[in-house]
Design a protein around this motif. Structure first.
Motif, mmCIF file in Angstrom:
data_model
loop_
_atom_site.group_PDB
_atom_site.id
_atom_site.type_symbol
_atom_site.label_atom_id
_atom_site.label_comp_id
_atom_site.label_asym_id
_atom_site.label_seq_id
_atom_site.Cartn_x
_atom_site.Cartn_y
_atom_site.Cartn_z
ATOM 1 N N LEU A 263 0.665 -1.140 -0.143
ATOM 2 C CA LEU A 263 -0.046 0.036 -0.083
ATOM 3 C C LEU A 263 0.868 1.220 -0.082
ATOM 4 N N PHE A 264 1.953 1.113 0.628
ATOM 5 C CA PHE A 264 3.056 2.358 0.695
ATOM 6 C C PHE A 264 3.369 2.691 -0.449
ATOM 7 N N VAL A 265 3.862 1.795 -1.264
ATOM 8 C CA VAL A 265 4.396 1.773 -2.749
ATOM 9 C C VAL A 265 3.228 2.273 -3.694
ATOM 10 N N VAL A 266 2.011 1.697 -3.600
ATOM 11 C CA VAL A 266 0.940 2.440 -4.376
ATOM 12 C C VAL A 266 0.758 3.870 -4.194
ATOM 13 N N PHE A 267 0.487 4.067 -2.761
ATOM 14 C CA PHE A 267 0.180 5.614 -2.207
ATOM 15 C C PHE A 267 1.129 6.389 -2.777
ATOM 16 N N SER A 268 2.549 5.931 -2.738
ATOM 17 C CA SER A 268 3.787 6.793 -3.014
ATOM 18 C C SER A 268 3.531 7.200 -4.540
ATOM 19 N N VAL A 269 2.962 6.355 -5.310
ATOM 20 C CA VAL A 269 2.946 6.484 -6.875
ATOM 21 C C VAL A 269 1.795 7.389 -7.171
ATOM 22 N N VAL A 270 0.706 7.119 -6.705
ATOM 23 C CA VAL A 270 -0.466 7.858 -6.559
ATOM 24 C C VAL A 270 -0.346 9.397 -6.322
ATOM 25 N N PHE A 271 0.211 9.471 -5.205
ATOM 26 C CA PHE A 271 0.392 10.722 -4.458
ATOM 27 C C PHE A 271 1.370 11.625 -5.543
ATOM 28 N N LEU A 272 2.450 11.133 -5.844
ATOM 29 C CA LEU A 272 3.513 11.840 -6.602
ATOM 30 C C LEU A 272 2.979 12.115 -8.028
ATOM 31 N N VAL A 273 1.945 11.156 -8.667
ATOM 32 C CA VAL A 273 1.514 11.451 -9.902
ATOM 33 C C VAL A 273 0.192 12.526 -9.727
ATOM 34 N N THR A 274 -0.665 12.600 -8.814
ATOM 35 C CA THR A 274 -1.739 13.307 -8.771
ATOM 36 C C THR A 274 -1.206 14.537 -8.139
ATOM 37 N N ARG A 275 -0.540 14.876 -7.228
ATOM 38 C CA ARG A 275 -0.265 16.036 -6.611
ATOM 39 C C ARG A 275 0.959 16.763 -7.382
ATOM 40 N N LEU A 276 1.665 15.982 -7.952
ATOM 41 C CA LEU A 276 2.894 16.844 -8.696
ATOM 42 C C LEU A 276 2.755 16.725 -9.986
ATOM 43 N N ALA A 319 5.756 15.555 -0.587
ATOM 44 C CA ALA A 319 6.527 14.662 -1.489
ATOM 45 C C ALA A 319 7.860 14.447 -1.167
ATOM 46 N N GLY A 320 8.675 15.424 -0.537
ATOM 47 C CA GLY A 320 9.942 15.249 -0.164
ATOM 48 C C GLY A 320 9.969 14.205 1.060
ATOM 49 N N LEU A 321 9.052 14.270 1.906
ATOM 50 C CA LEU A 321 9.023 13.304 3.021
ATOM 51 C C LEU A 321 8.718 11.993 2.636
ATOM 52 N N ILE A 322 8.013 11.794 1.812
ATOM 53 C CA ILE A 322 7.480 10.527 1.000
ATOM 54 C C ILE A 322 8.712 10.052 0.326
ATOM 55 N N LEU A 323 9.463 10.829 -0.496
ATOM 56 C CA LEU A 323 10.637 10.317 -1.089
ATOM 57 C C LEU A 323 11.675 9.886 -0.211
ATOM 58 N N ARG A 324 11.806 10.411 1.042
ATOM 59 C CA ARG A 324 12.575 10.112 2.018
ATOM 60 C C ARG A 324 12.522 8.649 2.412
ATOM 61 N N MET A 325 10.982 8.511 2.629
ATOM 62 C CA MET A 325 10.448 7.381 3.052
ATOM 63 C C MET A 325 10.689 6.061 2.093
ATOM 64 N N VAL A 326 10.396 6.296 0.913
ATOM 65 C CA VAL A 326 10.813 5.686 -0.370
ATOM 66 C C VAL A 326 12.398 5.166 -0.271
ATOM 67 N N PHE A 327 13.166 6.129 -0.048
ATOM 68 C CA PHE A 327 14.711 5.568 0.020
ATOM 69 C C PHE A 327 14.842 4.985 1.175
ATOM 70 N N LYS A 328 14.381 4.971 2.126
ATOM 71 C CA LYS A 328 14.589 4.153 3.606
ATOM 72 C C LYS A 328 14.042 2.801 3.041
ATOM 73 N N PHE A 329 12.909 2.828 2.624
ATOM 74 C CA PHE A 329 12.086 1.930 2.035
ATOM 75 C C PHE A 329 13.014 0.847 1.243
ATOM 76 N N LEU A 330 13.618 1.245 0.375
ATOM 77 C CA LEU A 330 14.359 0.599 -0.573
ATOM 78 C C LEU A 330 15.912 0.085 0.214
ATOM 79 N N LYS A 331 16.337 0.788 0.929
ATOM 80 C CA LYS A 331 17.331 0.491 1.855
ATOM 81 C C LYS A 331 17.042 -0.724 2.936
ATOM 82 N N GLY A 332 15.680 -0.900 3.166
ATOM 83 C CA GLY A 332 15.040 -1.747 4.073
ATOM 84 C C GLY A 332 15.164 -1.273 5.512
ATOM 85 N N LYS A 333 15.125 0.175 5.559
ATOM 86 C CA LYS A 333 15.291 0.711 7.113
ATOM 87 C C LYS A 333 14.047 1.400 7.340
ATOM 88 N N LEU A 334 13.084 1.115 6.620
ATOM 89 C CA LEU A 334 11.826 1.944 6.964
ATOM 90 C C LEU A 334 11.090 1.435 8.209
#
Length: 404
Positions: A263-276, A319-334
Protein backbone atom coordinates in the motif's frame (compact mmCIF):
# COMPACT_ATOMS: atom_id res chain seq x y z
CA UNK A 1 -24.51 41.71 1.72
CA UNK A 2 -25.61 45.04 3.21
CA UNK A 3 -23.78 44.25 6.44
CA UNK A 4 -20.41 43.84 4.74
CA UNK A 5 -20.51 46.03 1.64
CA UNK A 6 -16.75 46.11 1.14
CA UNK A 7 -16.28 42.35 1.45
CA UNK A 8 -19.08 41.53 -0.98
CA UNK A 9 -18.15 43.93 -3.74
CA UNK A 10 -18.91 42.25 -7.02
CA UNK A 11 -15.43 43.14 -8.31
CA UNK A 12 -13.94 40.70 -5.79
CA UNK A 13 -16.18 37.73 -6.55
CA UNK A 14 -17.38 38.02 -10.15
CA UNK A 15 -15.72 38.56 -13.55
CA UNK A 16 -15.71 42.07 -15.04
CA UNK A 17 -19.12 43.09 -16.38
CA UNK A 18 -21.09 40.67 -14.16
CA UNK A 19 -23.10 41.93 -11.18
CA UNK A 20 -24.89 40.24 -8.30
CA UNK A 21 -28.15 41.21 -9.92
CA UNK A 22 -27.15 39.29 -13.03
CA UNK A 23 -26.68 36.19 -10.90
CA UNK A 24 -30.34 36.32 -9.92
CA UNK A 25 -31.27 34.89 -13.32
CA UNK A 26 -30.37 31.53 -11.75
CA UNK A 27 -33.08 29.98 -9.59
CA UNK A 28 -32.58 30.30 -5.85
CA UNK A 29 -32.10 26.55 -5.48
CA UNK A 30 -29.44 26.56 -8.21
CA UNK A 31 -27.51 29.63 -7.08
CA UNK A 32 -24.70 29.45 -4.49
CA UNK A 33 -25.37 31.80 -1.58
CA UNK A 34 -22.80 32.74 1.12
CA UNK A 35 -25.24 31.87 3.92
CA UNK A 36 -25.28 28.29 2.64
CA UNK A 37 -21.86 27.85 4.21
CA UNK A 38 -23.45 27.95 7.67
CA UNK A 39 -24.69 24.41 6.98
CA UNK A 40 -21.09 23.22 7.43
CA UNK A 41 -20.97 24.32 11.09
CA UNK A 42 -23.52 21.84 12.49
CA UNK A 43 -22.08 19.23 10.14
CA UNK A 44 -18.64 19.74 11.69
CA UNK A 45 -20.08 19.23 15.19
CA UNK A 46 -21.84 16.13 13.91
CA UNK A 47 -18.53 14.80 12.58
CA UNK A 48 -16.90 15.37 15.99
CA UNK A 49 -19.66 13.38 17.73
CA UNK A 50 -19.64 10.67 15.07
CA UNK A 51 -15.88 10.33 15.34
CA UNK A 52 -16.13 9.95 19.13
CA UNK A 53 -18.69 7.17 18.67
CA UNK A 54 -16.51 5.53 16.02
CA UNK A 55 -13.36 5.57 18.16
CA UNK A 56 -15.29 4.39 21.20
CA UNK A 57 -17.27 1.48 19.74
CA UNK A 58 -16.02 0.59 16.25
CA UNK A 59 -12.28 1.18 16.45
CA UNK A 60 -11.59 -1.35 19.30
CA UNK A 61 -12.86 -4.42 17.38
CA UNK A 62 -10.94 -3.23 14.33
CA UNK A 63 -7.82 -2.95 16.50
CA UNK A 64 -8.25 -6.54 17.59
CA UNK A 65 -8.75 -7.71 14.02
CA UNK A 66 -5.61 -5.92 12.78
CA UNK A 67 -3.63 -7.04 15.81
CA UNK A 68 -2.88 -3.56 17.13
CA UNK A 69 -0.99 -3.93 20.39
CA UNK A 70 -1.02 -1.45 23.22
CA UNK A 71 2.49 -1.42 24.64
CA UNK A 72 2.87 -1.40 28.39
CA UNK A 73 4.94 1.55 29.50
CA UNK A 74 6.95 1.85 32.67
CA UNK A 75 5.45 4.46 35.03
CA UNK A 76 7.67 7.45 35.69
CA UNK A 77 7.06 7.41 39.42
CA UNK A 78 5.85 10.14 41.75
CA UNK A 79 8.37 12.97 42.03
CA UNK A 80 6.51 16.28 42.61
CA UNK A 81 9.56 18.47 41.87
CA UNK A 82 10.22 16.78 38.54
CA UNK A 83 6.52 16.81 37.65
CA UNK A 84 6.30 20.57 38.25
CA UNK A 85 9.35 21.16 36.05
CA UNK A 86 7.95 18.87 33.34
CA UNK A 87 4.50 20.48 33.21
CA UNK A 88 5.52 24.12 33.66
CA UNK A 89 8.93 24.46 32.02
CA UNK A 90 10.13 21.74 29.67
CA UNK A 91 9.89 18.04 28.94
CA UNK A 92 13.49 18.04 27.63
CA UNK A 93 15.72 19.58 30.33
CA UNK A 94 19.23 20.70 29.50
CA UNK A 95 22.30 19.29 31.24
CA UNK A 96 22.47 22.34 33.47
CA UNK A 97 18.83 21.92 34.45
CA UNK A 98 19.36 18.21 35.09
CA UNK A 99 22.21 19.07 37.46
CA UNK A 100 19.98 21.42 39.46
CA UNK A 101 17.18 18.83 39.52
CA UNK A 102 19.63 16.25 40.87
CA UNK A 103 20.37 18.51 43.84
CA UNK A 104 16.68 19.28 44.31
CA UNK A 105 15.50 15.66 44.32
CA UNK A 106 18.58 13.88 45.59
CA UNK A 107 18.70 11.63 42.53
CA UNK A 108 21.51 10.66 40.19
CA UNK A 109 21.75 12.00 36.66
CA UNK A 110 20.72 8.65 35.22
CA UNK A 111 17.63 8.51 37.43
CA UNK A 112 16.53 12.02 36.44
CA UNK A 113 17.03 11.33 32.73
CA UNK A 114 15.18 8.02 33.05
CA UNK A 115 12.25 9.74 34.78
CA UNK A 116 11.88 12.33 32.00
CA UNK A 117 12.12 9.65 29.34
CA UNK A 118 9.38 7.58 30.95
CA UNK A 119 7.26 10.67 31.59
CA UNK A 120 7.44 11.62 27.90
CA UNK A 121 6.52 8.07 26.96
CA UNK A 122 3.38 8.33 29.11
CA UNK A 123 2.22 11.37 27.11
CA UNK A 124 2.91 9.85 23.73
CA UNK A 125 -0.25 8.54 22.03
CA UNK A 126 -0.61 4.79 22.02
CA UNK A 127 -0.92 2.64 18.92
CA UNK A 128 -4.66 2.16 19.42
CA UNK A 129 -5.27 5.92 19.32
CA UNK A 130 -3.19 6.28 16.17
CA UNK A 131 -5.09 3.43 14.57
CA UNK A 132 -8.47 4.92 15.50
CA UNK A 133 -7.55 8.27 13.94
CA UNK A 134 -6.28 6.64 10.73
CA UNK A 135 -9.35 4.38 10.47
CA UNK A 136 -11.75 7.32 10.92
CA UNK A 137 -10.07 9.32 8.16
CA UNK A 138 -9.88 6.28 5.91
CA UNK A 139 -13.62 5.64 6.04
CA UNK A 140 -14.46 9.31 5.47
CA UNK A 141 -12.08 9.71 2.52
CA UNK A 142 -13.33 6.45 1.02
CA UNK A 143 -16.99 7.47 1.30
CA UNK A 144 -16.27 10.99 0.02
CA UNK A 145 -14.26 9.70 -2.94
CA UNK A 146 -16.88 7.14 -3.97
CA UNK A 147 -19.72 9.69 -3.66
CA UNK A 148 -17.73 12.37 -5.50
CA UNK A 149 -16.66 10.01 -8.25
CA UNK A 150 -20.18 8.82 -9.06
CA UNK A 151 -21.52 12.38 -8.96
CA UNK A 152 -18.86 13.55 -11.46
CA UNK A 153 -18.20 10.61 -13.76
CA UNK A 154 -20.97 11.55 -16.21
CA UNK A 155 -20.38 15.32 -16.08
CA UNK A 156 -18.70 16.92 -19.11
CA UNK A 157 -16.16 18.90 -17.04
CA UNK A 158 -14.81 15.66 -15.57
CA UNK A 159 -13.35 14.84 -19.00
CA UNK A 160 -12.95 18.27 -20.58
CA UNK A 161 -11.73 20.94 -18.18
CA UNK A 162 -12.81 23.75 -20.50
CA UNK A 163 -16.35 22.82 -19.52
CA UNK A 164 -15.55 24.08 -16.00
CA UNK A 165 -15.81 27.62 -17.40
CA UNK A 166 -18.47 27.31 -20.07
CA UNK A 167 -21.19 29.93 -19.34
CA UNK A 168 -19.40 30.91 -16.13
CA UNK A 169 -20.58 32.28 -13.70
CA UNK A 170 -24.15 31.38 -14.73
CA UNK A 171 -23.76 27.69 -13.94
CA UNK A 172 -26.56 25.99 -11.97
CA UNK A 173 -25.49 24.28 -8.74
CA UNK A 174 -26.52 20.63 -8.50
CA UNK A 175 -27.73 19.34 -5.13
CA UNK A 176 -25.29 16.43 -5.17
CA UNK A 177 -22.38 18.81 -5.54
CA UNK A 178 -23.82 21.13 -2.87
CA UNK A 179 -23.75 18.30 -0.31
CA UNK A 180 -20.37 17.12 -1.55
CA UNK A 181 -19.02 20.59 -0.79
CA UNK A 182 -20.76 20.96 2.58
CA UNK A 183 -19.68 17.53 3.84
CA UNK A 184 -16.05 18.13 2.87
CA UNK A 185 -16.15 21.62 4.43
CA UNK A 186 -17.72 20.26 7.62
CA UNK A 187 -15.10 17.52 7.82
CA UNK A 188 -12.18 19.96 7.60
CA UNK A 189 -13.85 22.20 10.17
CA UNK A 190 -14.05 19.16 12.48
CA UNK A 191 -10.33 18.52 12.00
CA UNK A 192 -9.60 22.06 13.15
CA UNK A 193 -11.92 21.66 16.15
CA UNK A 194 -10.00 18.55 17.27
CA UNK A 195 -6.53 19.68 16.32
CA UNK A 196 -5.57 20.35 19.96
CA UNK A 197 -6.33 16.74 21.00
CA UNK A 198 -5.29 14.93 17.83
CA UNK A 199 -1.83 13.41 17.45
CA UNK A 200 0.76 16.12 16.83
CA UNK A 201 3.19 15.14 14.12
CA UNK A 202 6.31 16.72 12.69
CA UNK A 203 4.29 18.50 10.01
CA UNK A 204 1.80 19.93 12.52
CA UNK A 205 2.07 23.51 11.23
CA UNK A 206 1.84 22.36 7.61
CA UNK A 207 -1.33 20.43 8.50
CA UNK A 208 -2.87 23.54 10.09
CA UNK A 209 -1.99 25.61 7.01
CA UNK A 210 -3.43 22.91 4.76
CA UNK A 211 -6.73 22.74 6.67
CA UNK A 212 -7.09 26.54 6.70
CA UNK A 213 -6.23 26.84 3.01
CA UNK A 214 -8.71 24.08 2.18
CA UNK A 215 -11.51 25.72 4.17
CA UNK A 216 -10.85 29.12 2.59
CA UNK A 217 -10.65 27.55 -0.87
CA UNK A 218 -13.92 25.68 -0.43
CA UNK A 219 -15.70 28.73 0.98
CA UNK A 220 -14.47 31.13 -1.67
CA UNK A 221 -14.96 28.75 -4.60
CA UNK A 222 -18.52 28.07 -3.46
CA UNK A 223 -19.44 31.76 -3.16
CA UNK A 224 -17.77 32.59 -6.51
CA UNK A 225 -19.40 29.52 -8.13
CA UNK A 226 -16.07 27.82 -8.82
CA UNK A 227 -17.86 24.60 -7.85
CA UNK A 228 -17.02 22.62 -10.97
CA UNK A 229 -13.26 22.97 -10.65
CA UNK A 230 -13.60 22.69 -6.87
CA UNK A 231 -15.19 19.24 -7.05
CA UNK A 232 -12.35 18.01 -9.24
CA UNK A 233 -9.76 19.30 -6.75
CA UNK A 234 -11.54 17.54 -3.88
CA UNK A 235 -11.75 14.26 -5.78
CA UNK A 236 -8.07 14.38 -6.69
CA UNK A 237 -6.97 14.90 -3.09
CA UNK A 238 -9.23 12.19 -1.65
CA UNK A 239 -7.81 9.58 -4.04
CA UNK A 240 -4.37 9.48 -2.42
CA UNK A 241 -5.58 10.16 1.14
CA UNK A 242 -7.47 6.84 1.10
CA UNK A 243 -4.26 4.93 0.41
CA UNK A 244 -2.29 6.88 3.02
CA UNK A 245 -4.72 6.16 5.85
CA UNK A 246 -5.14 2.50 4.87
CA UNK A 247 -1.35 2.04 4.84
CA UNK A 248 -1.23 3.53 8.35
CA UNK A 249 -3.88 1.12 9.57
CA UNK A 250 -1.90 -1.90 8.40
CA UNK A 251 1.32 -0.36 9.73
CA UNK A 252 -0.07 -0.13 13.27
CA UNK A 253 -1.29 -3.73 13.11
CA UNK A 254 0.68 -6.92 13.58
CA UNK A 255 1.49 -9.36 10.77
CA UNK A 256 0.55 -7.05 7.91
CA UNK A 257 4.01 -5.91 6.85
CA UNK A 258 3.74 -7.05 3.21
CA UNK A 259 0.30 -5.48 2.85
CA UNK A 260 1.54 -2.25 4.42
CA UNK A 261 4.59 -2.13 2.14
CA UNK A 262 2.45 -2.75 -0.95
CA UNK A 263 0.00 0.00 0.00
CA UNK A 264 2.87 2.36 0.73
CA UNK A 265 4.33 1.82 -2.74
CA UNK A 266 0.92 2.36 -4.39
CA UNK A 267 0.28 5.44 -2.25
CA UNK A 268 3.68 6.93 -3.13
CA UNK A 269 3.05 6.51 -6.85
CA UNK A 270 -0.51 7.88 -6.68
CA UNK A 271 0.50 10.84 -4.50
CA UNK A 272 3.44 11.86 -6.68
CA UNK A 273 1.40 11.50 -9.88
CA UNK A 274 -1.76 13.26 -8.66
CA UNK A 275 -0.17 16.03 -6.57
CA UNK A 276 2.97 16.79 -8.58
CA UNK A 277 1.78 16.01 -12.13
CA UNK A 278 -2.00 16.08 -12.56
CA UNK A 279 -2.75 18.85 -10.05
CA UNK A 280 -0.40 21.48 -11.56
CA UNK A 281 -0.61 20.38 -15.21
CA UNK A 282 -4.38 19.89 -15.36
CA UNK A 283 -6.23 21.67 -12.55
CA UNK A 284 -3.99 24.68 -11.92
CA UNK A 285 -3.65 25.08 -15.67
CA UNK A 286 -7.45 25.03 -15.96
CA UNK A 287 -7.87 27.80 -13.35
CA UNK A 288 -4.84 29.82 -14.43
CA UNK A 289 -5.06 29.65 -18.23
CA UNK A 290 -8.24 28.01 -19.52
CA UNK A 291 -10.46 30.28 -17.41
CA UNK A 292 -9.11 33.35 -19.22
CA UNK A 293 -10.61 32.03 -22.44
CA UNK A 294 -14.02 32.89 -20.94
CA UNK A 295 -13.42 35.93 -18.70
CA UNK A 296 -10.74 38.47 -17.84
CA UNK A 297 -8.82 38.08 -14.56
CA UNK A 298 -10.34 39.69 -11.46
CA UNK A 299 -9.53 39.77 -7.73
CA UNK A 300 -11.11 36.39 -7.05
CA UNK A 301 -9.15 34.84 -9.89
CA UNK A 302 -5.84 35.88 -8.32
CA UNK A 303 -6.90 34.95 -4.80
CA UNK A 304 -8.05 31.46 -5.82
CA UNK A 305 -4.89 30.70 -7.77
CA UNK A 306 -2.65 31.94 -4.95
CA UNK A 307 -4.32 29.48 -2.58
CA UNK A 308 -3.82 26.70 -5.10
CA UNK A 309 -0.13 27.62 -5.20
CA UNK A 310 -0.01 27.36 -1.39
CA UNK A 311 -1.44 23.84 -1.66
CA UNK A 312 1.12 22.99 -4.30
CA UNK A 313 3.97 24.12 -2.03
CA UNK A 314 2.60 21.83 0.68
CA UNK A 315 2.43 19.01 -1.87
CA UNK A 316 6.11 19.50 -2.64
CA UNK A 317 6.95 19.48 1.08
CA UNK A 318 5.07 16.21 1.65
CA UNK A 319 6.53 14.72 -1.53
CA UNK A 320 9.97 15.30 -0.03
CA UNK A 321 8.98 13.36 3.09
CA UNK A 322 7.56 10.55 0.97
CA UNK A 323 10.70 10.33 -1.16
CA UNK A 324 12.76 10.07 2.03
CA UNK A 325 10.54 7.21 3.14
CA UNK A 326 10.88 5.56 -0.28
CA UNK A 327 14.66 5.82 -0.03
CA UNK A 328 14.62 4.21 3.42
CA UNK A 329 12.16 1.60 2.18
CA UNK A 330 14.48 0.62 -0.66
CA UNK A 331 17.35 0.33 1.83
CA UNK A 332 15.18 -1.81 4.10
CA UNK A 333 15.30 0.66 6.98
CA UNK A 334 11.77 2.04 6.92
CA UNK A 335 10.29 1.47 10.37
CA UNK A 336 7.90 4.39 10.90
CA UNK A 337 6.11 7.29 9.30
CA UNK A 338 8.33 10.32 8.64
CA UNK A 339 5.40 12.37 9.92
CA UNK A 340 5.14 10.37 13.13
CA UNK A 341 4.54 12.01 16.49
CA UNK A 342 7.39 14.18 17.69
CA UNK A 343 8.67 11.92 20.46
CA UNK A 344 10.84 9.28 18.85
CA UNK A 345 9.87 5.65 19.24
CA UNK A 346 13.56 4.91 19.68
CA UNK A 347 13.45 6.61 23.06
CA UNK A 348 10.77 4.24 24.30
CA UNK A 349 12.66 1.26 22.94
CA UNK A 350 15.80 2.44 24.73
CA UNK A 351 13.78 2.77 27.91
CA UNK A 352 12.38 -0.74 27.59
CA UNK A 353 15.78 -2.19 26.68
CA UNK A 354 17.39 -0.51 29.67
CA UNK A 355 14.73 -1.96 31.95
CA UNK A 356 15.27 -5.39 30.39
CA UNK A 357 19.03 -5.08 30.80
CA UNK A 358 18.52 -4.10 34.43
CA UNK A 359 16.30 -7.13 35.00
CA UNK A 360 18.80 -9.35 33.19
CA UNK A 361 21.68 -8.02 35.28
CA UNK A 362 19.68 -8.66 38.46
CA UNK A 363 18.86 -12.20 37.30
CA UNK A 364 22.49 -12.76 36.38
CA UNK A 365 23.64 -11.48 39.78
CA UNK A 366 21.13 -13.75 41.55
CA UNK A 367 22.23 -16.75 39.48
CA UNK A 368 25.87 -16.07 40.33
CA UNK A 369 24.97 -15.64 43.99
CA UNK A 370 23.11 -18.92 43.98
CA UNK A 371 26.04 -20.67 42.32
CA UNK A 372 28.44 -19.24 44.88
CA UNK A 373 26.16 -20.22 47.76
CA UNK A 374 25.71 -23.72 46.39
CA UNK A 375 29.45 -24.19 45.96
CA UNK A 376 30.08 -23.02 49.53
CA UNK A 377 27.38 -25.29 50.92
CA UNK A 378 28.80 -28.16 48.92
CA UNK A 379 32.28 -27.48 50.22
CA UNK A 380 30.96 -27.24 53.78
CA UNK A 381 29.09 -30.52 53.41
CA UNK A 382 32.18 -32.25 52.04
CA UNK A 383 34.26 -30.97 54.95
CA UNK A 384 31.71 -32.26 57.44
CA UNK A 385 31.70 -35.71 55.83
CA UNK A 386 35.51 -35.88 55.80
CA UNK A 387 35.72 -34.82 59.43
CA UNK A 388 33.24 -37.52 60.47
CA UNK A 389 35.16 -40.19 58.56
CA UNK A 390 38.48 -39.10 60.10
CA UNK A 391 37.01 -39.07 63.59
CA UNK A 392 35.54 -42.53 63.13
CA UNK A 393 38.86 -43.87 61.82
CA UNK A 394 40.80 -42.45 64.76
CA UNK A 395 38.31 -43.70 67.35
CA UNK A 396 38.25 -47.26 65.96
CA UNK A 397 41.56 -48.48 67.62
CA UNK A 398 40.44 -47.15 70.99
CA UNK A 399 37.23 -49.08 70.80
CA UNK A 400 39.08 -52.27 69.85
CA UNK A 401 41.47 -51.88 72.88
CA UNK A 402 38.59 -51.38 75.29
CA UNK A 403 36.84 -54.47 73.96
CA UNK A 404 39.96 -56.56 74.55
Amino acid sequence: MDLLPDLWKQEYWLPPGVTWKDMEQLADSNRPEPQDLLVALPLSLGFVVLRHVFERFLAPPLCRYFGVKKRSRMPAGSFPQLEVFYSQRSSHPTQKEIASLMLLCGKTQRQVEMWFRRRRNQDRPCQTKKFGEAAWRFFFYLAAFVAGFFSLIDRPWFWDHRECWRQYPFQPLERAHFWYYMLELGFYFSLLLRISVDIKRKDFMQQVIHHLATIILLSFSYCANYVRIGTLILLLHDSSDILLESAKMFHYGTGWKKTCDSLFVVFSVVFLVTRLVIFPSKLIRATLLLSMEVFEPFAGYYFFNILLMVLQVLHIFWAGLILRMVFKFLKGKLEKDERSDEESVTEEEEDNSEDENLDQSRDCYWEKSKETLNSRLSALTNNCVLNNLTHQRLSLPNRMTKSQ
